[in-house]
Every structure is written in structure tokens, then in C-alpha cells.
Enzyme design. Structure first.
Site, PDB file in Angstrom:
ATOM      1  N   GLN A   1       0.852  -1.200   0.000  1.00  0.00           N
ATOM      2  CA  GLN A   1       0.000   0.000   0.000  1.00  0.00           C
ATOM      3  C   GLN A   1       0.889   1.252   0.000  1.00  0.00           C
ATOM      4  OE1 GLN A   1      -1.866   0.845   3.795  1.00  0.00           O
ATOM      5  NE2 GLN A   1      -3.698   1.638   2.815  1.00  0.00           N
ATOM      6  N   GLY A   2       0.769   2.064  -1.014  1.00  0.00           N
ATOM      7  CA  GLY A   2       1.582   3.279  -1.100  1.00  0.00           C
ATOM      8  C   GLY A   2       0.733   4.528  -0.928  1.00  0.00           C
ATOM      9  N   TYR A   3       0.362   4.808   0.301  1.00  0.00           N
ATOM     10  CA  TYR A   3      -0.409   6.024   0.601  1.00  0.00           C
ATOM     11  C   TYR A   3       0.497   7.093   1.227  1.00  0.00           C
ATOM     12  CZ  TYR A   3      -5.211   3.999   0.113  1.00  0.00           C
ATOM     13  OH  TYR A   3      -6.387   3.454  -0.334  1.00  0.00           O
ATOM     14  N   SER A   4       1.078   6.758   2.413  1.00  0.00           N
ATOM     15  CA  SER A   4       1.778   7.774   3.224  1.00  0.00           C
ATOM     16  C   SER A   4       3.034   8.295   2.534  1.00  0.00           C
ATOM     17  CB  SER A   4       2.186   7.185   4.574  1.00  0.00           C
ATOM     18  OG  SER A   4       1.096   6.571   5.197  1.00  0.00           O
TER      19      SER A   4
ATOM     20  N   GLU B   1      -9.645  -1.620   5.592  1.00  0.00           N
ATOM     21  CA  GLU B   1      -8.442  -1.712   6.418  1.00  0.00           C
ATOM     22  C   GLU B   1      -8.815  -1.482   7.888  1.00  0.00           C
ATOM     23  OE1 GLU B   1      -5.363   1.033   5.269  1.00  0.00           O
ATOM     24  OE2 GLU B   1      -3.959   0.250   6.762  1.00  0.00           O
TER      25      GLU B   1
ATOM     26  N   SER C   1      -4.134   7.461  12.278  1.00  0.00           N
ATOM     27  CA  SER C   1      -3.941   7.402  13.733  1.00  0.00           C
ATOM     28  C   SER C   1      -5.275   7.516  14.476  1.00  0.00           C
ATOM     29  CB  SER C   1      -2.983   8.510  14.184  1.00  0.00           C
ATOM     30  OG  SER C   1      -3.679   9.729  14.225  1.00  0.00           O
ATOM     31  N   ASN C   2      -5.269   7.015  15.718  1.00  0.00           N
ATOM     32  CA  ASN C   2      -6.517   7.038  16.494  1.00  0.00           C
ATOM     33  C   ASN C   2      -6.964   8.456  16.838  1.00  0.00           C
ATOM     34  OD1 ASN C   2      -6.635   4.349  16.209  1.00  0.00           O
ATOM     35  ND2 ASN C   2      -6.306   3.829  18.367  1.00  0.00           N
TER      36      ASN C   2
HETATM   37  C1  LIG Z   1       2.438  -0.508  11.647  1.00  0.00           C
HETATM   38  C2  LIG Z   1       2.240   0.527  10.578  1.00  0.00           C
HETATM   39  C3  LIG Z   1       2.036   0.115   9.271  1.00  0.00           C
HETATM   40  C4  LIG Z   1       1.854   1.071   8.256  1.00  0.00           C
HETATM   41  N1  LIG Z   1       1.727   0.633   6.965  1.00  0.00           N
HETATM   42  C5  LIG Z   1       1.563   1.534   5.980  1.00  0.00           C
HETATM   43  C6  LIG Z   1       1.483   1.105   4.620  1.00  0.00           C
HETATM   44  O1  LIG Z   1       1.579  -0.091   4.310  1.00  0.00           O
HETATM   45  N2  LIG Z   1       1.308   2.032   3.657  1.00  0.00           N
HETATM   46  C7  LIG Z   1       1.201   3.366   3.951  1.00  0.00           C
HETATM   47  O2  LIG Z   1       0.993   4.144   3.033  1.00  0.00           O
HETATM   48  N3  LIG Z   1       1.314   3.818   5.219  1.00  0.00           N
HETATM   49  C8  LIG Z   1       1.503   2.936   6.241  1.00  0.00           C
HETATM   50  N4  LIG Z   1       1.643   3.375   7.539  1.00  0.00           N
HETATM   51  C9  LIG Z   1       1.683   4.818   7.802  1.00  0.00           C
HETATM   52  C10 LIG Z   1       0.469   5.335   8.542  1.00  0.00           C
HETATM   53  O3  LIG Z   1      -0.664   5.365   7.716  1.00  0.00           O
HETATM   54  C11 LIG Z   1       0.828   6.737   9.092  1.00  0.00           C
HETATM   55  O4  LIG Z   1       1.892   6.545  10.010  1.00  0.00           O
HETATM   56  C12 LIG Z   1      -0.323   7.412   9.779  1.00  0.00           C
HETATM   57  O5  LIG Z   1      -1.339   7.759   8.861  1.00  0.00           O
HETATM   58  C13 LIG Z   1       0.145   8.693  10.528  1.00  0.00           C
HETATM   59  O6  LIG Z   1       0.863   9.520   9.675  1.00  0.00           O
HETATM   60  P1  LIG Z   1       2.324  10.053  10.097  1.00  0.00           P
HETATM   61  O7  LIG Z   1       3.169   8.889  10.493  1.00  0.00           O
HETATM   62  O8  LIG Z   1       2.823  10.918   8.996  1.00  0.00           O
HETATM   63  O9  LIG Z   1       2.111  10.917  11.423  1.00  0.00           O
HETATM   64  P2  LIG Z   1       1.624  12.422  11.474  1.00  0.00           P
HETATM   65  O10 LIG Z   1       0.491  12.646  10.554  1.00  0.00           O
HETATM   66  O11 LIG Z   1       2.820  13.304  11.340  1.00  0.00           O
HETATM   67  O12 LIG Z   1       1.097  12.501  12.957  1.00  0.00           O
HETATM   68  C14 LIG Z   1       1.984  12.594  14.088  1.00  0.00           C
HETATM   69  C15 LIG Z   1       1.121  12.623  15.356  1.00  0.00           C
HETATM   70  O13 LIG Z   1       0.270  13.786  15.336  1.00  0.00           O
HETATM   71  C16 LIG Z   1      -1.098  13.386  15.489  1.00  0.00           C
HETATM   72  N5  LIG Z   1      -1.952  14.210  14.635  1.00  0.00           N
HETATM   73  C17 LIG Z   1      -1.741  14.537  13.342  1.00  0.00           C
HETATM   74  N6  LIG Z   1      -2.732  15.305  12.880  1.00  0.00           N
HETATM   75  C18 LIG Z   1      -3.627  15.463  13.907  1.00  0.00           C
HETATM   76  C19 LIG Z   1      -4.856  16.148  14.050  1.00  0.00           C
HETATM   77  N7  LIG Z   1      -5.398  16.829  13.034  1.00  0.00           N
HETATM   78  N8  LIG Z   1      -5.480  16.094  15.249  1.00  0.00           N
HETATM   79  C20 LIG Z   1      -4.923  15.403  16.291  1.00  0.00           C
HETATM   80  N9  LIG Z   1      -3.743  14.745  16.203  1.00  0.00           N
HETATM   81  C21 LIG Z   1      -3.104  14.763  15.036  1.00  0.00           C
HETATM   82  C22 LIG Z   1      -1.173  11.932  15.035  1.00  0.00           C
HETATM   83  O14 LIG Z   1      -2.213  11.253  15.668  1.00  0.00           O
HETATM   84  C23 LIG Z   1       0.186  11.412  15.487  1.00  0.00           C
HETATM   85  O15 LIG Z   1       0.140  11.037  16.840  1.00  0.00           O
HETATM   86  C24 LIG Z   1       1.850   2.459   8.571  1.00  0.00           C
HETATM   87  C25 LIG Z   1       2.057   2.861   9.897  1.00  0.00           C
HETATM   88  C26 LIG Z   1       2.262   1.926  10.883  1.00  0.00           C
HETATM   89  C27 LIG Z   1       2.505   2.394  12.286  1.00  0.00           C
END
Ligand SMILES: Cc1cc2nc3c(=O)[nH]c(=O)nc-3n(C[C@H](O)[C@H](O)[C@H](O)COP(=O)(O)OP(=O)(O)OC[C@H]3O[C@@H](n4cnc5c(N)ncnc54)[C@H](O)[C@@H]3O)c2cc1C
Length: 392
Positions: free
Chosen positions: A136-139, A254, A373-374
């Protein structure tokens, strides 16, 4: 002449039970679920054991790797109730999933809804038979929670897009054959409307996935780089520029999957483990722990019942669009508490040897981040489902 009664769901259950008993090798039943005990398919398949290979082949022959997908695309063609019976009977026997795959968990449902007939015929059977391993290439480094800010771009070259950019946290990207990904193809459109959902072969020139080594020494993730990667226009799923709709739909699978499988984990319950590890008398001397075990057990049942209800609501077409967010939030938070309690029960011993409890304990907090994230789930639920005012 007496007419024969149509087979009932109970008949089906008996048939499934007998077949599973005869076909699921005893050596792979009731094993801890983890990366090393699962089969992920792909062009270069690696089986956890010969017996798992046999199990996978037998299940794939019946298309029970994807039991409820339509038969014309290589699925098992079971209805939802039969699919649930199969799941229950597999759990009863301790049979593992024959094939773990992001293709099954995420891409398949999105392709069935948004894909062209050609795309379905090309990709769905390969997913069902475990021939292609998907990532999955989203992030992206600058687009996680704010996913729609993604900058990986696809330049229109007539019959193909030229894709450039970078993805991150791609789970097992370096082991995948293909990747479903979000790419900005309409740079002048508002940010949610300029994204396309593209299927990209990772073996081609211009695609490179480099593993990220974690503190544990494991390499679960990759960074995925696109450097003038050629992607045919035929690989756009859904309408061009409307990939956000496909992406959101896929995320509901998912998130539901994460909430169900993690919060309502099958196998030994926390109460059974507590009794096994501490004994009845030992547990009786620990009122705090008893209370915690009881609370977690009740919440686990709550999630299981909620999942059953969602299943019935789904059948009746009445499911709330926010239920995947709620399920994901509750399920992953509960899993974090459950695995922490499990670790306190076993103490240091649990850190050792087969590592099942430690593996689940370490895996639980990351799942509060994966799939959105939650904190972000709570924002969505409060703002859109409950219509609460935004924080100023
Ligand atoms: C085990 C695991 C597997 C994953 N697998 C994939 C994958 O296969 N493909 C893929 O594309 N991605 C994957 N991811 C990435 C995942 O989708 C992102 O880590 C996630 O969406 C959070 O983005 P970020 O890491 O950039 O954190 P950020 O967006 O930078 O967030 C950092 C912190 O700030 C908080 N935050 C951010 N915005 C807000 C807001 N508006 N209000 C309150 N709090 C906020 C977040 O909750 C978090 O605690 C994976 C992540 C994990 C941990």
C-alpha cells in the site's frame, strides 16, 4: 416423488467442519499468528512450512482464500452467512488464514467496486491464488494524517503517466510485487480532487523500495521511490482524479479489519491465560488484576457483539459510514490494553522464547497509528458522526 430439501446453513456447517478436519494439517493448527507463521504469496513465495503450503493449496483450489468474492473472478462465491460459518469453523479448529495479503484485505474489495471489467479479470484471480503480493503506497514523508497533501506526481504522457515521488512506511514494500498507490495527476485541481489511484508494478525500472531498519532489527517497512516510473493509463482504478474516493473506500476495509481482528482476538482469552499463568488462588489474591481482566474481557465481548451487529446491519444495508472508524479506534486501543495486561501476567517470562505475547504486545501500539492514527479517527467521529463543534 419426494423433493429433496435445499441444504441449510447447518448442513453447510457440517460439510465445512468435516472438510476442514480432513484438510487442515494438525501441525499448523492453533499456532500463534505472526509474520513468520503467515503465508504472504507473491511471485517468489515463501511458505512458513510444507504443511502450510499444502493447506494453502487445498484452500486455494476451493477459492476459500477469498470465500465470498464472486466466482466469475476466481472467488469462492459463498454468500455472507456461509462465509461467516467458514470463518467460525476455521477459528474453532484453530486453522490459520491460508493466505495473508493486502490484496485480500484491502485492494480486492476496492477493485470489485471501482475496477473495470478488465482490471477485475486481470487482478482478482491473481490475488485469490496468492500469485501477486501487494503493498500500500499512501503515506509520504509530508503526508500521513493529512494524506490529501501528498506530492508524488504523475505527468500525463498520453498513454501513460510518468510517476515521480516518494512514499514511506510501506509495509513490506521491499517484498511486494505490486503497489496500489495515490498519485497527484491533476496538479491544478483542489487537493482532494487531483489524486488518482494507480496500480504500479514494482519490478519495473524507476521503482525502488529500500527497507527501513527498526530498533528491533526488523525491516517491516520500506521507503518507496518513483523515479520516472512508467504507469499505463489502464492502471488507473476508478476515475482519473477521483482516486480519493477509492482510497477512502479501501480504508474502511483496512480499519474494520484492524478493529475486528485485533480487538476481538481469537484463541486463548485473557481470563484463560490469567488462570493458566497464576492459578485460581494466585488470581484471587490480585484484585486489581482480576478487575482489569474482567473489564478487558467484557469490552472484548462488546467488540465481538458489535462486529456481529455490523455484519447484520451490512446485510440490511443500514451500516453507519463511521462504523469502521469506531471499530478501528476501540479495537486497537483495547488490543493495547489487553496485550499489556498479558505481559504483566507473565512478567519477564513473557519476553522470552516463542515470543507470541511479546510480539502482540509490541505490535499493538503501532496499530493505533497504522490505517490513520486514532487521534484522527476521534476527530472524524466527533466532527462528522457526532457533529460536535471543532476545537478553536
Ligand atoms: C504498523 C504501521 C504500518 C503502516 N503501513 C503503511 C502502509 O503499508 N502504507 C502506507 O501508506 N502507510 C503505512 N503506515 C503509515 C500510517 O498510515 C501513518 O503513520 C499514519 O497515517 C500517521 O501519519 P504520520 O506517520 O505521517 O504521522 P503524522 O500525521 O505526522 O502525525 C503525528 C502525530 O500527530 C497526530 N496528529 C496529526 N494530525 C492530527 C490532528 N489533526 N489532530 C490530532 N492529532 C493529530 C497523530 O495522531 C500522530 O500522533 C503504517 C504505519 C504503521 C505504524
Amino acid at each position: 416423488m419426494a423433493t429433496q430439501a435445499a441444504p441449510t446453513l447447518e448442513d453447510f456447517r457440517q460439510e465445512v467442519r468435516t472438510w476442514l478436519e480432513a484438510n487442515c494439517p494438525a501441525s499448523i493448527r492453533n499456532k500463534p499468528r505472526g509474520m513468520d507463521t503467515s503465508f504472504w504469496g507473491g511471485r517468489n513465495p515463501v511458505y512458513p512450512s510444507d504443511d502450510h503450503k499444502l493447506w494453502f493449496e487445498r484452500m486455494a483450489e476451493r477459492a476459500w482464500t477469498v470465500p465470498t468474492w464472486p466466482a466469475q473472478y476466481g472467488g469462492g462465491g459463498l454468500d455472507a452467512a456461509q462465509g461467516r460459518v467458514l470463518k467460525q469453523e476455521m477459528a474453532r479448529l484453530g486453522a490459520p488464514e491460508p493466505l495473508s495479503s493486502l490484496g485480500i484485505m484491502m485492494l480486492g474489495p476496492a477493485l470489485l467496486k471501482f475496477g473495470t471489467e478488465e482490471q477485475k479479470l486481470e487482478h482478482i484471480p491473481l490475488i485469490a491464488q496468492g500469485k501477486i503480493r501487494w503493498a500500500q503506497g499512501y503515506s509520504e514523508p509530508g503526508a500521513g494524517s493529512d494524506l490529501a497533501s501528498l506530492t508524488t506526481r504523475g505527468e500525463d504522457k498520453g498513454d501513460h503517466f510518468l510517476v515521480n515521488g516518494q512514499k514511506i512506511w510501506t509495509t513490506y514494500g521491499h517484498k511486494a510485487d505490486m503497489i496500489f498507490t495515490l498519485v497527484r495527476t491533476e496538479p491544478d485541481a483542489p487537493k482532494h480532487q487531483g489524486i488518482s489511484f494507480l496500480l504500479i508494478d514494482m519490478a519495473q525500472d524507476g521503482v525502488n523500495a529500500s527497507p527501513i531498519r527498526m530498533i528491533s532489527g526488523n525491516e517491516h517497512f520500506s521507503q518507496t521511490f518513483f523515479d520516472d516510473a512508467v504507469v499505463p493509463m489502464a492502471n488507473v482504478v476508478g476515475e482519473r482524479g477521483k482516486g480519493w474516493d477509492v482510497a477512502k473506500y479501501l480504508l474502511t476495509f483496512e480499519r474494520s479489519m484492524m478493529g475486528e481482528s485485533i480487538g476481538g482476538a481469537a484463541g486463548k482469552t485473557l481470563a484463560e491465560s490469567a488462570l493458566e499463568m497464576l492459578g485460581k488462588d494466585g488470581l484471587a489474591r490480585e484484585p486489581g488484576l482480576r478487575g482489569e481482566v474482567t473489564e478487558i474481557m467484557m469490552e472484548t465481548w462488546g467488540i465481538q457483539i458489535a462486529s456481529e451487529r455490523l455484519f447484520d446491519q451490512g446485510k440490511a444495508g443500514q451500516v453507519s459510514p463511521f462504523s469502521p472508524n469506531v471499530l478501528k479506534l476501540l479495537g486497537t486501543e483495547l488490543a493495547t490494553r489487553r496485550t499489556r495486561a498479558m505481559m504483566s501476567l507473565g512478567g519477564f517470562d513473557n519476553l522470552a522464547v516463542d515470543g507470541r505475547d511479546a510480539y502482540e504486545w509490541l505490535q499493538a501500539p503501532p496499530n493505533c497509528i497504522a490505517g490513520g492514527s486514532n487521534e484522527v479517527q476521534m476527530n472524524v467521529i466527533s466532527k462528522r458522526a457526532l457533529e460536535l463543534p471543532e476545537h478553536k
